[in-house]
Design an enzyme around this catalytic site. Structure first.
Site, PDB file in Angstrom:
ATOM      1  N   TYR A  73      60.108   8.357  96.862  1.00 49.46           N
ATOM      2  CA  TYR A  73      58.937   8.302  97.757  1.00 49.46           C
ATOM      3  C   TYR A  73      58.910   6.963  98.505  1.00 49.46           C
ATOM      4  O   TYR A  73      58.686   6.925  99.712  1.00 49.46           O
ATOM      5  CB  TYR A  73      57.645   8.467  96.941  1.00 49.46           C
ATOM      6  CG  TYR A  73      56.422   8.637  97.809  1.00 49.46           C
ATOM      7  CD1 TYR A  73      55.926   9.909  98.101  1.00 49.46           C
ATOM      8  CD2 TYR A  73      55.767   7.536  98.357  1.00 49.46           C
ATOM      9  CE1 TYR A  73      54.814  10.072  98.908  1.00 49.46           C
ATOM     10  CE2 TYR A  73      54.655   7.692  99.173  1.00 49.46           C
ATOM     11  CZ  TYR A  73      54.175   8.963  99.441  1.00 49.46           C
ATOM     12  OH  TYR A  73      53.079   9.129 100.249  1.00 49.46           O
ATOM     13  N   PHE A 125      58.004  13.661 129.930  1.00 46.51           N
ATOM     14  CA  PHE A 125      58.316  14.937 129.293  1.00 46.51           C
ATOM     15  C   PHE A 125      56.998  15.576 128.852  1.00 46.51           C
ATOM     16  O   PHE A 125      56.010  14.886 128.643  1.00 46.51           O
ATOM     17  CB  PHE A 125      59.261  14.726 128.100  1.00 46.51           C
ATOM     18  CG  PHE A 125      59.589  16.015 127.419  1.00 46.51           C
ATOM     19  CD1 PHE A 125      60.355  16.981 128.071  1.00 46.51           C
ATOM     20  CD2 PHE A 125      59.101  16.315 126.158  1.00 46.51           C
ATOM     21  CE1 PHE A 125      60.629  18.192 127.460  1.00 46.51           C
ATOM     22  CE2 PHE A 125      59.377  17.527 125.539  1.00 46.51           C
ATOM     23  CZ  PHE A 125      60.136  18.465 126.191  1.00 46.51           C
ATOM     24  N   ASP A 126      56.979  16.907 128.675  1.00 44.39           N
ATOM     25  CA  ASP A 126      55.690  17.598 128.467  1.00 44.39           C
ATOM     26  C   ASP A 126      54.927  17.159 127.220  1.00 44.39           C
ATOM     27  O   ASP A 126      53.714  17.023 127.257  1.00 44.39           O
ATOM     28  CB  ASP A 126      55.848  19.126 128.536  1.00 44.39           C
ATOM     29  CG  ASP A 126      56.916  19.673 127.607  1.00 44.39           C
ATOM     30  OD1 ASP A 126      57.682  18.880 127.060  1.00 44.39           O
ATOM     31  OD2 ASP A 126      56.981  20.898 127.420  1.00 44.39           O
ATOM     32  N   ASP A 216      61.449   6.382 126.435  1.00 39.03           N
ATOM     33  CA  ASP A 216      61.468   7.670 125.745  1.00 39.03           C
ATOM     34  C   ASP A 216      62.956   7.990 125.613  1.00 39.03           C
ATOM     35  O   ASP A 216      63.621   8.379 126.561  1.00 39.03           O
ATOM     36  CB  ASP A 216      60.722   8.725 126.574  1.00 39.03           C
ATOM     37  CG  ASP A 216      60.787  10.105 125.932  1.00 39.03           C
ATOM     38  OD1 ASP A 216      61.579  10.291 124.983  1.00 39.03           O
ATOM     39  OD2 ASP A 216      60.068  10.998 126.398  1.00 39.03           O
ATOM     40  N   ALA A 218      65.084  10.029 123.919  1.00 38.06           N
ATOM     41  CA  ALA A 218      65.697  11.243 123.354  1.00 38.06           C
ATOM     42  C   ALA A 218      67.196  11.348 123.666  1.00 38.06           C
ATOM     43  O   ALA A 218      67.988  11.685 122.799  1.00 38.06           O
ATOM     44  CB  ALA A 218      64.961  12.474 123.872  1.00 38.06           C
ATOM     45  N   LYS A 259      68.120  15.153 119.404  1.00 38.92           N
ATOM     46  CA  LYS A 259      69.060  15.317 120.523  1.00 38.92           C
ATOM     47  C   LYS A 259      70.308  14.448 120.265  1.00 38.92           C
ATOM     48  O   LYS A 259      71.219  14.862 119.581  1.00 38.92           O
ATOM     49  CB  LYS A 259      68.388  14.935 121.847  1.00 38.92           C
ATOM     50  CG  LYS A 259      67.395  15.961 122.357  1.00 38.92           C
ATOM     51  CD  LYS A 259      66.024  15.777 121.823  1.00 38.92           C
ATOM     52  CE  LYS A 259      64.997  16.628 122.539  1.00 38.92           C
ATOM     53  NZ  LYS A 259      63.714  16.636 121.827  1.00 38.92           N
ATOM     54  N   HIS A 451      53.184  26.846 127.421  1.00 38.18           N
ATOM     55  CA  HIS A 451      54.412  27.640 127.564  1.00 38.18           C
ATOM     56  C   HIS A 451      54.928  28.160 126.225  1.00 38.18           C
ATOM     57  O   HIS A 451      55.622  29.157 126.174  1.00 38.18           O
ATOM     58  CB  HIS A 451      55.499  26.825 128.269  1.00 38.18           C
ATOM     59  CG  HIS A 451      55.814  25.526 127.600  1.00 38.18           C
ATOM     60  ND1 HIS A 451      54.955  24.451 127.625  1.00 38.18           N
ATOM     61  CD2 HIS A 451      56.871  25.134 126.860  1.00 38.18           C
ATOM     62  CE1 HIS A 451      55.484  23.455 126.941  1.00 38.18           C
ATOM     63  NE2 HIS A 451      56.650  23.839 126.463  1.00 38.18           N
TER      64      HIS A 451
HETATM   65  N1  F0G Z   1      60.855  13.261 124.971  1.00 29.66           N
HETATM   66  C1  F0G Z   1      61.805  13.975 125.586  1.00 29.66           C
HETATM   67  C2  F0G Z   1      62.476  13.408 126.794  1.00 29.66           C
HETATM   68  C3  F0G Z   1      62.148  15.242 125.107  1.00 29.66           C
HETATM   69  O1  F0G Z   1      63.078  15.935 125.750  1.00 29.66           O
HETATM   70  C4  F0G Z   1      61.499  15.743 123.961  1.00 29.66           C
HETATM   71  C5  F0G Z   1      61.805  17.056 123.441  1.00 29.66           C
HETATM   72  C6  F0G Z   1      60.523  14.953 123.339  1.00 29.66           C
HETATM   73  C7  F0G Z   1      60.223  13.713 123.872  1.00 29.66           C
HETATM   74  C8  F0G Z   1      59.762  15.429 122.125  1.00 29.66           C
HETATM   75  O2  F0G Z   1      60.584  15.456 121.015  1.00 29.66           O
HETATM   76  O3  F0G Z   1      60.741  17.863 120.327  1.00 29.66           O
HETATM   77  O4  F0G Z   1      61.378  15.997 118.785  1.00 29.66           O
HETATM   78  O5  F0G Z   1      59.008  16.402 119.340  1.00 29.66           O
HETATM   79  N2  F0G Z   1      62.454  17.905 124.093  1.00 29.66           N
HETATM   80  C9  F0G Z   1      62.886  19.200 123.631  1.00 29.66           C
HETATM   81  C10 F0G Z   1      63.538  19.928 124.773  1.00 29.66           C
HETATM   82  C11 F0G Z   1      61.880  20.006 122.917  1.00 29.66           C
HETATM   83  O6  F0G Z   1      63.826  21.115 124.600  1.00 29.66           O
HETATM   84  O7  F0G Z   1      63.808  19.328 125.814  1.00 29.66           O
HETATM   85  P1  F0G Z   1      60.412  16.495 119.816  1.00 29.66           P
END
Ligand code: F0G
Length: 460
Positions: A73, A125-126, A216, A218, A259, A451
């Site tokens: 833990y 990103f969304d 960000d 990813a 990713k 979506h």
């Molecule tokens: N930022 C970016 C640029 C992303 O592409 C994603 C996720 C996230 C943040 C959020 O990360 O999914 O680990 O919570 N993108 C995925 C996609 C879902 O399909 O592009 P997460």
């Protein structure tokens, strides 16, 4: 002539059978799924390009790490392995694991933002947009104009529009801007990279007005590869050097490790040197994610991530990875199928607006194309357009996205050249019968991130 395919720098020692369905079965499935590809069962999908997130194949070294991981833990050795590797790569003092990218956003953003504040990005990103808005703040995108010229090649279409950034800061007043974010690569505008020079200048502007700069991160490794290939000063630099330099310009980062760190689950937050911010971050992490030495992850996830971070930065891996996407794009060129040019790092973004010009934005051409790809060949892709963008948080009106992309996201180390050929053949079939393809209307939608759960119906 299509681009030469770059040979996989690995061989396959475990396989997973693919479901093969009839066209009739696919037509039934998509109707039952209410024309939302998230509702499909994966056992009904032949080639899954919904996302490159968490869908990667781990290496033998990562699976070996899973076996020797520490599930304590507190104070697990896998935590120290991970944070040490991340500190070496990014040069940041504080590294906090969390269970995925949006968890990083949920933990960090309320500390930096709140009502009446603004956050500015190259493009949000969304999920990042959603977490900014959940704090009560509002988002502003400042993407360079060349990103909107879909059919024209530009090396760094992910860049921040620096003039617009500074203008926005001055108009809204620096004290109201809580955060500047650089998404690398810029997912929503086509997996397009940000140049080192643009990052440097964005950092210069942010710090001139005392605004923190967040990455960000990813797809930071793919971005570094593009910098090496396209920005002459960085031609002979190693991926590691490029990454460390890029992160030196920011103050914090959030990362979905699902990713470029080639794992199935995981995320990170990095803080360059602000101990005060890290104190606040620990409080939120413990409330939302778990104790700081596991942050919502099991020990085996921490261990796989520690190893995946390093594998994702290997030169020969990135050459293969980006080469695969470029091969797919070159076959689309031969077939005259429009997409955001050049191909992105994690996939190809088909220009559904150009391919299906008879379907207006409010009838979701990119979703219509994604549905056709499933019906044609069992390929699952997704809409990165007006359907994804959703409604204005204040007026509740449907927003019109600058792009209507159908995204073909390529999971890492999963599909081979022949899978890519199947995708192109399906798109050619669809192009040949495109005039008969209809748009869609919304039957049911949620207020945020709609979506994922939306229900649709074809327009008669
Ligand atoms: N930022 C970016 C640029 C992303 O592409 C994603 C996720 C996230 C943040 C959020 O990360 O999914 O680990 O919570 N993108 C995925 C996609 C879902 O399909 O592009 P997460």
């Amino acid at each position: 002539m299509s681009k030469k395919y770059v040979c996989e720098p690995f061989r396959i020692k475990m396989v997973e059978p693919l479901p093969i369905l009839s066209r009739e079965e696919r037509l039934t499935n998509i109707k039952i799924a209410k024309y939302n590809l998230f509702n499909l069962h994966s056992t009904d999908v032949t080639i899954d390009l919904l996302t490159d997130s968490g869908t990667n194949a781990m290496s033998d070294a990562q699976w070996a790490g899973v076996m020797i991981a520490d599930e304590s833990y507190a104070g697990a050795k896998s935590y120290y392995h991970l944070t040490q590797n991340a500190k070496d790569i990014f040069g940041y003092e504080f590294i906090q694991p969390v269970h995925q990218g949006r968890a990083a956003e949920k933990v960090l953003l309320p500390i930096l933002l709140g009502p009446k504040k603004y956050a500015i990005a190259n493009t949000f990103f969304d999920t990042t947009r959603a977490h900014v808005e959940l704090t009560g703040a509002r988002c502003i995108d400042c993407i360079v104009p060349e990103a909107l010229e879909i059919s024209t090649f530009a090396p760094f279409k992910g860049n921040m529009d620096l003039e617009k950034l500074e203008e926005t800061i001055l108009t809204l007043k620096p004290e109201n801007i809580g955060l500047i974010t650089m998404t690398i690569t810029n997912n929503s505008c086509g997996g397009q990279p940000v140049s080192m020079e643009n990052m440097r200048q964005t950092s210069e502007i942010a710090h001139r007005y005392h605004i923190p700069l967040m990455i960000d991160a990813a797809r930071y490794a793919e971005n570094a590869y593009f910098v090496q290939q396209r920005e002459p000063e960085w031609k002979s630099a190693s991926i590691r050097t490029i990454v460390k330099t890029m992160f030196s310009y920011a103050d914090v980062f959030t990362m979905s490790a699902k990713k470029d760190a080639i794992v199935n689950m995981g995320g990170l937050i990095g803080i360059k040197n602000d101990a005060n911010l890290y104190q606040k971050l620990m409080v939120n992490t413990i409330s939302y994610e778990g104790y700081i030495t596991y942050g919502g992850m099991s020990g085996r996830d921490l261990e796989a991530l520690a190893i995946g971070l390093k594998e994702g930065l290997q030169q020969e891996f990135l050459e293969y990875r980006i080469g695969q996407v470029e091969y797919l794009a070159s076959r689309l060129d031969e077939a005259n199928i429009p997409y955001q040019k050049p191909a992105g790092g994690h996939g190809v973004f088909i220009d559904a607006k150009a391919l299906l010009p008879h379907i207006p934005a409010n009838q979701f051409p990119a979703q219509a194309l994604a549905i056709e790809l499933y019906i044609e060949a069992g390929i699952r892709s997704c809409d990165v357009g007006s359907l994804l963008l959703g409604n204005d948080p204040d007026t509740k009106e449907q927003l019109v996205a600058p792009f209507e992309f159908t995204r073909l996201a390529i999971p890492r180390r999963v599909y081979t050249q022949s899978h890519l050929d199947v995708i192109v053949d399906a798109l050619i079939e669809i192009k040949n019968r495109r005039d008969s393809i209809r748009g869609y209307k919304i039957v049911k939608e949620a207020p945020v991130l709609r979506h994922f759960t939306i229900e649709l119906e074809p327009i008669a």
